[in-house]
Design an enzyme around this catalytic site. Structure first.
Site, mmCIF file in Angstrom:
data_model
loop_
_atom_site.group_PDB
_atom_site.id
_atom_site.type_symbol
_atom_site.label_atom_id
_atom_site.label_comp_id
_atom_site.label_asym_id
_atom_site.label_seq_id
_atom_site.Cartn_x
_atom_site.Cartn_y
_atom_site.Cartn_z
ATOM 1 N N ASP A 18 1.043 -1.281 0.035
ATOM 2 C CA ASP A 18 0.155 -0.081 0.148
ATOM 3 C C ASP A 18 0.935 1.346 0.146
ATOM 4 O O ASP A 18 0.418 2.235 0.750
ATOM 5 C CB ASP A 18 -1.047 0.072 1.082
ATOM 6 C CG ASP A 18 -2.026 -1.012 1.144
ATOM 7 O OD1 ASP A 18 -1.979 -1.809 0.368
ATOM 8 O OD2 ASP A 18 -2.931 -1.330 1.967
ATOM 9 N N LYS A 121 -6.953 -4.536 -3.890
ATOM 10 C CA LYS A 121 -7.874 -5.144 -2.613
ATOM 11 C C LYS A 121 -8.728 -3.933 -2.191
ATOM 12 O O LYS A 121 -8.686 -2.788 -2.431
ATOM 13 C CB LYS A 121 -6.931 -5.497 -1.472
ATOM 14 C CG LYS A 121 -5.930 -4.248 -0.717
ATOM 15 C CD LYS A 121 -5.073 -5.085 0.039
ATOM 16 C CE LYS A 121 -4.214 -3.886 0.858
ATOM 17 N NZ LYS A 121 -5.002 -3.071 1.972
ATOM 18 N N CYS A 165 -2.380 -3.292 7.613
ATOM 19 C CA CYS A 165 -2.215 -3.808 6.356
ATOM 20 C C CYS A 165 -1.076 -4.975 6.313
ATOM 21 O O CYS A 165 -1.266 -6.053 5.754
ATOM 22 C CB CYS A 165 -2.413 -3.099 5.096
ATOM 23 S SG CYS A 165 -4.042 -2.257 5.170
#
Length: 229
Positions: A18, A121, A165
């Site tokens: 991310d 995602k 995450c």
């Protein structure tokens, strides 16, 4: 890349989690994680480049939310960021809108050419997706099938945020039988206390915490008290 370098990285993949504008101070993101200025972005890119040059497969994950995503406080009347709500029996933390599909700050900030593939995602408006492997509804991303197709056995994870995450991706990696390493110096957390708790939780689940990126130690996987040295 020579044959020796290709052999060195065989069976090992890096997952860069991310690295998007909305999660960084560098891009003045809506959900910027502390310590994510330009120096950090450059450090992560250099690490990904080093791993790729050494023959490791490098994957990226990317939050890819619709504008009405369940995790956005704007999707819940009268709520604000930091509130929690119950959705279909699940406790849902609310965040500012972030990483909205096809927006500038959803883009990954490091050289996209370093990635073998980028796994999206969080595209289902109904479910949050901290893990790069699946969302909270149990819907799988493409990540596991990609790793299996490349005969990956060990994954090396870093990025943001280590208390969300990164952590959930690492825990799901262990559940799926991958030998899993998290690089602490290449990850950042939302808060120091939750980051420290996440490290302990990952160690308890069999995730190895490596203080600094060291290719030779990734290969050898020498462990002392849950930490690669």
């Amino acid at each position: 890349m020579n044959s020796r370098e290709r052999e060195k990285g065989k069976g090992i993949a890096a997952l860069v989690i991310d690295m998007q504008g909305d999660f960084t101070q560098f891009a003045a993101g809506s959900l910027a994680v502390p310590g994510t200025g330009k120096n950090y972005i450059d450090e992560v890119e250099a690490a990904a480049r080093l791993l790729k040059t050494a023959g490791f497969l490098v994957f990226g994950s990317q939050d890819w939310h619709p504008p009405d995503h369940v995790s956005f406080f704007t999707s819940h009347k009268g709520k604000k960021a930091g509130d929690t709500v119950e959705v279909d029996g699940r406790r849902q933390m609310l965040w500012p809108p972030h990483c909205v599909q096809a927006t500038e700050k959803a883009a990954i900030l490091i050289d996209n050419g370093l990635f073998h593939e980028i796994v999206k995602k969080g595209a289902d408006s109904r479910f949050d997706s901290y893990s790069a492997f699946q969302d909270e509804g149990g819907n799988e991303t493409a990540l596991e099938s990609l790793l299996r197709s490349k005969k990956v056995e060990k994954i090396v994870i870093f990025g943001v945020a280590i208390d969300y995450c990164v952590k959930y991706t690492a825990l799901d990696g262990r559940k799926r039988g991958f030998s899993t390493i998290v690089i602490e110096s290449l990850s950042r957390g939302i808060a120091s206390d939750t980051a420290a708790a996440a490290i302990e939780e990952m160690k308890s689940a069999g995730v190895v915490i490596m203080k600094q990126l060291d290719l030779s130690q990734i290969e050898k996987n020498k462990v002392e008290k849950g930490i690669i040295i």
